[in-house]
Design a protein around this motif. Structure first.
Motif, PDB file in Angstrom:
ATOM      1  N   ALA A 144      -1.595   5.256   6.356  1.00 28.33           N
ATOM      2  CA  ALA A 144      -1.865   5.237   4.903  1.00 28.33           C
ATOM      3  C   ALA A 144      -2.302   6.615   4.412  1.00 28.33           C
ATOM      4  O   ALA A 144      -2.177   6.924   3.228  1.00 28.33           O
ATOM      5  CB  ALA A 144      -2.940   4.201   4.583  1.00 28.33           C
ATOM      6  N   SER A 167      -4.246   0.265  -8.073  1.00 25.60           N
ATOM      7  CA  SER A 167      -3.011  -0.280  -8.671  1.00 25.60           C
ATOM      8  C   SER A 167      -2.901   0.078 -10.155  1.00 25.60           C
ATOM      9  O   SER A 167      -1.817   0.375 -10.643  1.00 25.60           O
ATOM     10  CB  SER A 167      -2.924  -1.793  -8.455  1.00 25.60           C
ATOM     11  OG  SER A 167      -4.050  -2.430  -9.001  1.00 25.60           O
ATOM     12  N   VAL A 198       2.176  -7.601  -0.424  1.00 24.58           N
ATOM     13  CA  VAL A 198       1.793  -6.187  -0.382  1.00 24.58           C
ATOM     14  C   VAL A 198       2.958  -5.359   0.193  1.00 24.58           C
ATOM     15  O   VAL A 198       3.283  -4.282  -0.323  1.00 24.58           O
ATOM     16  CB  VAL A 198       0.483  -5.991   0.438  1.00 24.58           C
ATOM     17  CG1 VAL A 198       0.188  -4.520   0.677  1.00 24.58           C
ATOM     18  CG2 VAL A 198      -0.692  -6.652  -0.283  1.00 24.58           C
ATOM     19  N   PRO A 253       0.994   9.662   3.332  1.00 23.97           N
ATOM     20  CA  PRO A 253       1.566   9.958   1.998  1.00 23.97           C
ATOM     21  C   PRO A 253       0.616  10.752   1.101  1.00 23.97           C
ATOM     22  O   PRO A 253       1.074  11.426   0.174  1.00 23.97           O
ATOM     23  CB  PRO A 253       1.830   8.578   1.392  1.00 23.97           C
ATOM     24  CG  PRO A 253       1.738   7.620   2.493  1.00 23.97           C
ATOM     25  CD  PRO A 253       0.897   8.218   3.567  1.00 23.97           C
ATOM     26  N   PHE A 307      -0.785  10.157  -8.859  1.00 22.15           N
ATOM     27  CA  PHE A 307      -0.247   9.549  -7.637  1.00 22.15           C
ATOM     28  C   PHE A 307      -1.120   9.919  -6.437  1.00 22.15           C
ATOM     29  O   PHE A 307      -1.498   9.058  -5.636  1.00 22.15           O
ATOM     30  CB  PHE A 307       1.201  10.010  -7.402  1.00 22.15           C
ATOM     31  CG  PHE A 307       1.820   9.406  -6.180  1.00 22.15           C
ATOM     32  CD1 PHE A 307       2.557   8.228  -6.275  1.00 22.15           C
ATOM     33  CD2 PHE A 307       1.658   9.981  -4.935  1.00 22.15           C
ATOM     34  CE1 PHE A 307       3.110   7.649  -5.142  1.00 22.15           C
ATOM     35  CE2 PHE A 307       2.203   9.408  -3.793  1.00 22.15           C
ATOM     36  CZ  PHE A 307       2.933   8.239  -3.898  1.00 22.15           C
ATOM     37  N   ALA A 309      -3.139   7.329  -4.322  1.00 22.30           N
ATOM     38  CA  ALA A 309      -2.757   7.170  -2.909  1.00 22.30           C
ATOM     39  C   ALA A 309      -4.004   7.322  -2.039  1.00 22.30           C
ATOM     40  O   ALA A 309      -4.218   6.553  -1.089  1.00 22.30           O
ATOM     41  CB  ALA A 309      -1.711   8.213  -2.525  1.00 22.30           C
ATOM     42  N   MET A 316      -1.785   3.729 -10.545  1.00 21.99           N
ATOM     43  CA  MET A 316      -0.353   3.821 -10.220  1.00 21.99           C
ATOM     44  C   MET A 316       0.484   3.284 -11.384  1.00 21.99           C
ATOM     45  O   MET A 316       1.468   3.910 -11.796  1.00 21.99           O
ATOM     46  CB  MET A 316      -0.020   3.031  -8.949  1.00 21.99           C
ATOM     47  CG  MET A 316      -0.482   3.675  -7.659  1.00 21.99           C
ATOM     48  SD  MET A 316       0.413   5.206  -7.320  1.00 21.99           S
ATOM     49  CE  MET A 316      -0.091   5.556  -5.641  1.00 21.99           C
ATOM     50  N   PHE A 317       0.120   2.133 -11.907  1.00 20.27           N
ATOM     51  CA  PHE A 317       0.909   1.517 -12.993  1.00 20.27           C
ATOM     52  C   PHE A 317       0.834   2.352 -14.281  1.00 20.27           C
ATOM     53  O   PHE A 317       1.853   2.626 -14.904  1.00 20.27           O
ATOM     54  CB  PHE A 317       0.391   0.099 -13.301  1.00 20.27           C
ATOM     55  CG  PHE A 317       0.984  -0.969 -12.415  1.00 20.27           C
ATOM     56  CD1 PHE A 317       1.607  -0.650 -11.221  1.00 20.27           C
ATOM     57  CD2 PHE A 317       0.924  -2.301 -12.775  1.00 20.27           C
ATOM     58  CE1 PHE A 317       2.147  -1.629 -10.401  1.00 20.27           C
ATOM     59  CE2 PHE A 317       1.471  -3.294 -11.965  1.00 20.27           C
ATOM     60  CZ  PHE A 317       2.082  -2.961 -10.779  1.00 20.27           C
ATOM     61  N   HIS A 359      -0.115 -13.096   0.775  1.00 17.52           N
ATOM     62  CA  HIS A 359      -0.699 -11.776   0.564  1.00 17.52           C
ATOM     63  C   HIS A 359       0.007 -10.625   1.322  1.00 17.52           C
ATOM     64  O   HIS A 359       0.424  -9.640   0.719  1.00 17.52           O
ATOM     65  CB  HIS A 359      -2.189 -11.802   0.911  1.00 17.52           C
ATOM     66  CG  HIS A 359      -2.879 -10.533   0.562  1.00 17.52           C
ATOM     67  ND1 HIS A 359      -3.144 -10.153  -0.738  1.00 17.52           N
ATOM     68  CD2 HIS A 359      -3.305  -9.502   1.343  1.00 17.52           C
ATOM     69  CE1 HIS A 359      -3.717  -8.973  -0.744  1.00 17.52           C
ATOM     70  NE2 HIS A 359      -3.827  -8.548   0.502  1.00 17.52           N
ATOM     71  N   LEU A 406       5.743  -5.228  -2.592  1.00 19.10           N
ATOM     72  CA  LEU A 406       5.380  -4.371  -3.730  1.00 19.10           C
ATOM     73  C   LEU A 406       5.479  -2.889  -3.364  1.00 19.10           C
ATOM     74  O   LEU A 406       5.919  -2.063  -4.154  1.00 19.10           O
ATOM     75  CB  LEU A 406       3.945  -4.668  -4.183  1.00 19.10           C
ATOM     76  CG  LEU A 406       3.781  -5.830  -5.153  1.00 19.10           C
ATOM     77  CD1 LEU A 406       2.317  -6.089  -5.435  1.00 19.10           C
ATOM     78  CD2 LEU A 406       4.509  -5.527  -6.468  1.00 19.10           C
ATOM     79  N   LEU A 426       7.714  -0.211  -5.119  1.00 16.08           N
ATOM     80  CA  LEU A 426       7.075   0.788  -5.984  1.00 16.08           C
ATOM     81  C   LEU A 426       6.814   2.123  -5.287  1.00 16.08           C
ATOM     82  O   LEU A 426       7.005   3.190  -5.866  1.00 16.08           O
ATOM     83  CB  LEU A 426       5.761   0.220  -6.538  1.00 16.08           C
ATOM     84  CG  LEU A 426       5.929  -1.049  -7.389  1.00 16.08           C
ATOM     85  CD1 LEU A 426       4.597  -1.710  -7.649  1.00 16.08           C
ATOM     86  CD2 LEU A 426       6.635  -0.726  -8.700  1.00 16.08           C
ATOM     87  N   LEU A 427       6.368   2.043  -4.026  1.00 13.21           N
ATOM     88  CA  LEU A 427       6.133   3.289  -3.293  1.00 13.21           C
ATOM     89  C   LEU A 427       7.450   3.811  -2.725  1.00 13.21           C
ATOM     90  O   LEU A 427       7.681   5.019  -2.656  1.00 13.21           O
ATOM     91  CB  LEU A 427       5.121   3.024  -2.164  1.00 13.21           C
ATOM     92  CG  LEU A 427       4.883   4.122  -1.153  1.00 13.21           C
ATOM     93  CD1 LEU A 427       4.313   5.368  -1.839  1.00 13.21           C
ATOM     94  CD2 LEU A 427       3.910   3.673  -0.051  1.00 13.21           C
ATOM     95  N   SER A 483       9.328   5.350  -6.375  1.00  5.84           N
ATOM     96  CA  SER A 483       8.774   6.703  -6.198  1.00  5.84           C
ATOM     97  C   SER A 483       9.833   7.676  -5.670  1.00  5.84           C
ATOM     98  O   SER A 483       9.859   8.846  -6.057  1.00  5.84           O
ATOM     99  CB  SER A 483       7.563   6.673  -5.263  1.00  5.84           C
ATOM    100  OG  SER A 483       6.597   5.794  -5.788  1.00  5.84           O
TER     101      SER A 483
END
Ligand code: HEM
Length: 404
Positions: free
Chosen positions: A382, A49, A316, A385, A17, A21, A52-53, A312, A319, A323-324, A328
């Motif tokens: 950004a 990505s 983003v 995290p 992660f 990140a 992360m996946f 787009h 997602l 996911l974040l 998470s």
């Protein structure tokens, strides 16, 4: 599964992660400042990505259920399960430099030219099948628990999602030249992986939490409503990720039907979670709010609002909210004990910062309300995290993780 294996899987996932990140931050940095010529945006996004996946989403969900199965008197074989998970994580890490340097392009090795990142991704998917084989062969009981029904459905979604990814690879070797089919299969994989596997696995973990608290979660309807519509819906919604001009009326109607199914089922889950009273504290409340936002977002896409989820900026934002944020937060809350509450709260605050920054650049936020130098602040937020997850990693290195 031994507690040591459980902890090792969690720590390796968390390292992934932090690394992924940082790669996300690098993308934002590269939008403002020069970067080495060998790095390009598409490859950075792929590296981010996929790591992360592969390593952040799948192994922690799997290891959580392996351990709780053990506690329900149906242990999976220790050695093969640990080896499967370690191989999964190793291949996930291995894919990272190849995605970063070459993306999906072929790499010359002697006289051969091979798409190494795609090959390693294929091997990662084989470790998913490996785990599913161990699981279905050895799982004896789950006491009819809702949490296990959701995990089982999630695992089915993981298997189905992989068909989309194989489809893209096989398609490359045919004579058909259609970017639409290739893109549709990629998005089929992404939707079934995120809306099916990740969402059902995480909801399963939340149900596990509620069942452990033994709160009032008696169901007055068939529990299949909690997962079946999500499973089917996740397979139908991929057209929303395509360019609007490519989507035929039949695809459009089936995608809307998929969203309706997902919204019904997630709303039921959310209502029962709230009613159970098992989700207290800042992080759990944030999880419920994020789940509510997800439902509202999908509801807006069903209604005639003109919102296209595949745009787009919006995509983003959505997602990362899912996911974040949602996924998470649940993973951190389930894996880290009470003593880490300040580190978890800081993480949550930094994630909300990222989500607000993504709203600014979503294309749906009035420009006049955006701060000056928006992209500079998006880059700064950004990075936060990365710092807060690094603190959580440092905390995770200390004993001891929350008991399942
Ligand atoms: C930890 C903080 C994170 C940061 C700073 C971050 C940053 C980014 C950035 C800058 C992009 C490229 C955006 C663009 O194309 O315009 C991106 C894309 C993406 N991120 Fe993250 N991200 C984070 C966490 C996550 C997590 C936890 C996941 C999944 C578990 C994730 C999954 C993705 C995916 C799937 C994409 C590709 C979106 C697309 O389809 O274009 N990210 N992220």
């Amino acid at each position: 599964m031994k507690p040591s294996s459980f902890n090792i899987v969690w720590k390796l996932s968390l390292i992934s992660f932090v690394l992924a990140a940082f790669t996300g931050f690098l993308y934002r940095y590269g939008m403002l400042y020069p970067m080495p010529a060998w790095l390009n945006f598409a490859n950075i996004r792929h590296a981010h990505s996929h790591l992360m996946f592969f390593n952040w989403i799948s192994p922690p969900i799997i290891v959580w259920f392996v351990k709780s199965l053990h506690q329900h008197g149906s242990p999976l074989p220790e050695r093969s399960t640990s080896w499967c998970l370690y191989t999964m994580l190793f291949l996930g890490f291995l894919s990272f430099p190849f995605f970063l340097l070459y993306g999906y392009h072929s790499v010359s090795i002697g006289s051969l030219s091979l798409p190494l990142a795609a090959i390693i991704s294929g091997l990662v998917m084989i470790t998913w099948y490996w785990f599913a084989w161990i699981y279905y062969k050895h799982k004896k009981t789950s006491d009819g628990l809702v949490s296990f029904s959701l995990f089982d459905a999630g695992l089915v979604a993981l298997m189905i999602s992989s068909l989309g990814a194989w489809g893209v690879s096989v398609f490359q070797f045919t004579d058909i030249d259609s970017p639409m089919i290739s893109s549709a299969m990629t998005h089929f994989f992404l939707s079934v992986f995120t809306e099916g596997w990740a969402v059902l696995g995480i909801l399963g973990m939340m149900w596990h939490h509620a069942e452990k608290k033994k709160n009032d979660i008696r169901l007055s309807f068939n529990p299949g409503w909690l997962w079946l519509p999500v499973l089917f819906g996740s397979m139908l919604i991929f057209p929303f990720s395509l360019s609007q001009s490519l989507v035929t009326p039949v695809m459009y109607i089936s995608a809307k039907l998929g969203l309706i199914l997902i919204v019904i089922s997630l709303s039921l889950n959310l209502w029962l979670f709230i009613r159970s009273g098992a989700f207290r504290g800042f992080i759990w409340r944030s999880v419920l709010v994020l789940l509510a936002f997800k439902i509202v977002f999908q509801l807006l896409a069903i209604l005639p609002t003109g919102i296209w989820p595949g745009e787009h900026g919006l995509r983003v934002l959505y997602l990362h909210l899912l996911l974040l944020g949602f996924v998470s937060f649940v993973l951190f809350e389930m894996f880290l004990s009470e003593s880490k509450k300040y580190a978890k709260a800081l993480f949550a605050v930094t994630v909300f910062g990222v989500l607000v920054s993504l709203l600014f650049i979503s294309g749906y936020w009035p420009l006049k309300w955006s701060p000056p130098d928006t992209y500079f602040w998006v880059m700064v937020l950004a990075f936060l995290p990365v710092v807060s997850s690094f603190w959580l990693l440092a905390e995770s290195m200390k004993p001891k993780l929350r008991n399942v």
